[in-house]
Design an enzyme around this catalytic site. Structure first.
Site, PDB file in Angstrom:
ATOM      1  N   LYS A 175      10.958   7.014 -11.108  1.00 24.14           N
ATOM      2  CA  LYS A 175      12.135   6.164 -10.939  1.00 24.14           C
ATOM      3  C   LYS A 175      13.091   6.377 -12.106  1.00 24.14           C
ATOM      4  O   LYS A 175      12.661   6.774 -13.193  1.00 24.14           O
ATOM      5  CB  LYS A 175      11.711   4.687 -10.940  1.00 24.14           C
ATOM      6  N   ARG A 183       2.459   1.479   0.367  1.00 22.72           N
ATOM      7  CA  ARG A 183       1.874   1.659   1.706  1.00 22.72           C
ATOM      8  C   ARG A 183       0.568   2.426   1.642  1.00 22.72           C
ATOM      9  O   ARG A 183      -0.309   2.232   2.479  1.00 22.72           O
ATOM     10  CB  ARG A 183       2.921   2.320   2.632  1.00 22.72           C
TER      11      ARG A 183
HETATM   12  N1  BES Z   1       7.944  -1.133  -5.486  1.00 29.33           N
HETATM   13  C1  BES Z   1       8.948  -0.377  -4.822  1.00 29.33           C
HETATM   14  C2  BES Z   1       9.887  -1.251  -3.972  1.00 29.33           C
HETATM   15  C3  BES Z   1      10.756  -2.191  -4.745  1.00 29.33           C
HETATM   16  C4  BES Z   1      12.031  -1.806  -5.115  1.00 29.33           C
HETATM   17  C5  BES Z   1      10.347  -3.468  -5.032  1.00 29.33           C
HETATM   18  C6  BES Z   1      12.841  -2.676  -5.806  1.00 29.33           C
HETATM   19  C7  BES Z   1      11.148  -4.340  -5.719  1.00 29.33           C
HETATM   20  C8  BES Z   1      12.411  -3.941  -6.101  1.00 29.33           C
HETATM   21  C9  BES Z   1       8.295   0.659  -3.916  1.00 29.33           C
HETATM   22  O1  BES Z   1       7.077   1.144  -4.338  1.00 29.33           O
HETATM   23  C10 BES Z   1       9.222   1.791  -3.836  1.00 29.33           C
HETATM   24  O2  BES Z   1       9.410   2.430  -4.826  1.00 29.33           O
HETATM   25  N2  BES Z   1       9.788   2.026  -2.650  1.00 29.33           N
HETATM   26  C11 BES Z   1      10.697   3.074  -2.448  1.00 29.33           C
HETATM   27  C12 BES Z   1      10.308   3.740  -1.170  1.00 29.33           C
HETATM   28  C13 BES Z   1      11.000   5.044  -0.923  1.00 29.33           C
HETATM   29  C14 BES Z   1      10.565   6.084  -1.929  1.00 29.33           C
HETATM   30  C15 BES Z   1      10.684   5.478   0.488  1.00 29.33           C
HETATM   31  C16 BES Z   1      12.093   2.478  -2.340  1.00 29.33           C
HETATM   32  O3  BES Z   1      12.231   1.374  -1.811  1.00 29.33           O
HETATM   33  O4  BES Z   1      13.015   3.084  -2.846  1.00 29.33           O
HETATM   34 MN    MN Z   2       7.266   2.795  -5.628  1.00 28.98          MN
END
Ligand code: BES
Ligand code: MN
Ligand code: ZN
Length: 501
Positions: free
Chosen positions: A276, A350
């Site tokens: 990230k 997931r």
């Molecule tokens: N933990 C994150 C989702 C999240 C984002 C929670 C912001 C709280 C605040 C999750 O693991 C994630 O990174 N999801 C990605 C999925 C994508 C790579 C398909 C996302 O939402 O960007």
């Molecule tokens: Mn994630």
């Protein structure tokens, strides 16, 4: 802050709190104070914009003829429209108001119900519950806070007729608040303090309440074939864990099939190799929010001796990039036997839930299974921070969850599942991939993925990414970890599964 119940006002209070309805109609206790103080309340209302609307407060300093340094008039809104949430919000708003004004001891005079909406004892108990929720603070790491910024309110006395009954009604709310506070604590803790092993240890302490807690380590999970969950954790120096918490309160005994709650517990989500951006990454300490809710809910159910069998399963991992981390394009095998191509290591929740859900349904054959997860950023784009996303393979279950959320003020909004969306997660080389069609319908793609691991169980998924953490105070939820989901699911259980038990 201590909350006490009494039939009569305490001798000494810094503040006396009374209520008024919309249209500046004073309640009974307010009227009697108004009479004793040469109509100070009436005159103060006229001199201000206070109308008696919900969430309004009027502070009157040093009222003549009254033995308290202030009287606070709190707005209840329209007469006849007083609901449980009205009182909870009033109690919560009041605590903030009294802390701003510097009061240490306060007494709230609760009028006898003058309509059929809510009996007096329920009014008193709900007011106390709201006050209790609002007084939560996570301040264990502050060593230098100045006394003048600390909350001043140390004792709140709820004065009402039949205060003994109000106190008894509050006991249930106290258990619920204890569960919410466990969730808020777990979610607020930094990731160097809460990681899979330490989360598991805190969960273990629920055994004091009669919860049966089992901790599965990596060796055990490997034996079970949980390659997806273990793959997420493999880049971390911290070992992964799966924790099972069982509360058996059903009068039908331990064999009565349980309700199951499953939580995503990513104690820190860097994204892994699909890392990230650094800005805002600190927020990913609360990526274990779903697991936190499950632990808090089980604590509440046990604390109030709920007449239901419930099992909580949480998958605990840390998602880190390292030389041992999984790579985009790795293929992992799940406990279900299905294989997953990991396209993006940041879509890790997931993967964790795939094994936790499968394990849960295979082990417990639950009557219904509900998972909670801070799963997708896309749900925040869709619903913001006011509602959680709901997905379900059963309309009846979706309705029950929606109704419980409306009743407690933790609202959800249902989004669709369907074949066309399901097709988008097919992989060229494995049974599925952990990503949908680019950025389209990201929350639905994630839910479709989960659905492939619930078998034929009645199931719902609540995406709490937008609601687990709040950047602003509301009446009963101070900013920070909200505990969203604990009150909702406690209500869901109470309304649908305990009556017939
Ligand atoms: N933990 C994150 C989702 C999240 C984002 C929670 C912001 C709280 C605040 C999750 O693991 C994630 O990174 N999801 C990605 C999925 C994508 C790579 C398909 C996302 O939402 O960007
Ligand atoms: Mn994630
Ligand atoms: Zn995550």
């Amino acid at each position: 802050m201590k909350i006490t119940f009494s039939d009569s006002p305490p001798d000494k209070a810094d503040a006396i709190v009374v209520t008024a309805f919309a249209g500046r109609h004073l309640g009974a206790a307010a009227k009697s104070i108004d009479e004793k103080s040469d109509a100070t309340l009436t005159r103060a209302m006229r001199a201000s914009r206070f109308s008696g609307a919900k969430e309004q407060f009027l502070d009157i300093l040093m009222p003549a003829g009254i033995d308290a340094s202030r009287v606070v008039v709190a707005g209840l809104g329209k007469r006849g429209s007083v609901k449980a949430l009205t009182l909870q919000n009033l109690g919560g708003g009041l605590v903030a108001q009294l802390n701003r004004s510097g009061a240490a001891r306060a007494a709230v005079l609760v009028d006898e119900a003058d309509d059929d909406n809510l009996p007096t004892t329920a009014r008193a108990a709900n007011l106390a519950f709201g006050a209790c929720l609002s007084a939560y603070r996570f301040d264990k790491y502050r060593t230098k806070e100045k006394p003048e910024t600390k909350p001043t309110l140390s004792e709140l006395t709820i004065v009402s007729k039949s205060s003994g009954k109000a106190k008894a009604a509050f006991a249930r709310f106290q258990a619920l608040a204890d569960g919410v506070f466990l969730t808020r604590d777990l979610v607020s803790e930094p990731p160097n303090v809460i990681y899979p092993q330490t989360f598991a240890e805190r969960a273990k302490s629920l055994s004091d309440l009669g919860v049966d807690v089992e901790i599965l380590d990596e060796a055990k999970m490997r034996k079970l074939g949980m390659g997806a969950l273990l793959g997420v954790g493999q880049g971390s120096a911290r070992d992964s864990r799966l924790v099972v918490m069982r509360w058996n309160g059903s009068p039908k005994g331990a064999d009565d099939p349980p309700l199951a709650f499953v939580g995503k517990g990513v104690t820190f989500d860097t994204g892994g190799i699909s890392i990230k951006p650094s800005g805002g990454m600190e927020e990913m300490k609360w990526d274990m929010g779903g697991a936190g809710v499950v632990a808090g809910l089980i604590k509440s159910l046990a604390g109030r001796q709920a007449k239901v069998n419930a099992v909580g399963v949480v998958g605990l991992v840390e998602n880190m990039p390292s030389g041992t981390a999984q790579r985009p394009s790795d293929v992992v095998k799940t406990m279900s036997g299905q294989t997953i191509e990991v396209i993006n290591t940041d879509a890790e929740g997931r993967l964790v839930l795939a094994d936790a859900l499968w394990y849960c349904q295979a082990t417990f054959s639950p009557r219904a299974m509900i998972d909670l997860a801070t799963l997708t950023g896309a749900i925040i784009v869709a619903l913001g921070s006011y509602r959680a996303g709901l997905f379900a393979n059963d309309d009846g279950l979706a309705k029950k969850i929606t109704a419980a959320g409306d009743a407690v003020g933790e609202q959800v909004w249902r989004l669709p599942l369907g074949e066309r969306y399901d097709k988008d997660i097919n992989s060229q080389i494995a049974d599925m991939k952990n990503l949908g069609k680019n950025r389209e319908a990201g929350s639905i793609a994630a839910a479709q993925f989960l659905q492939r691991f619930v078998n034929d169980v009645t199931w719902a998924h609540i995406d709490i990414a937008g609601v687990a953490w709040s950047k602003q105070d509301t009446a009963t939820v101070p900013k920070g970890a909200t505990g969203f989901g604990v009150r909702l699911l406690d209500r869901f259980v109470a309304d649908n599964y305990e009556a017939d038990a």
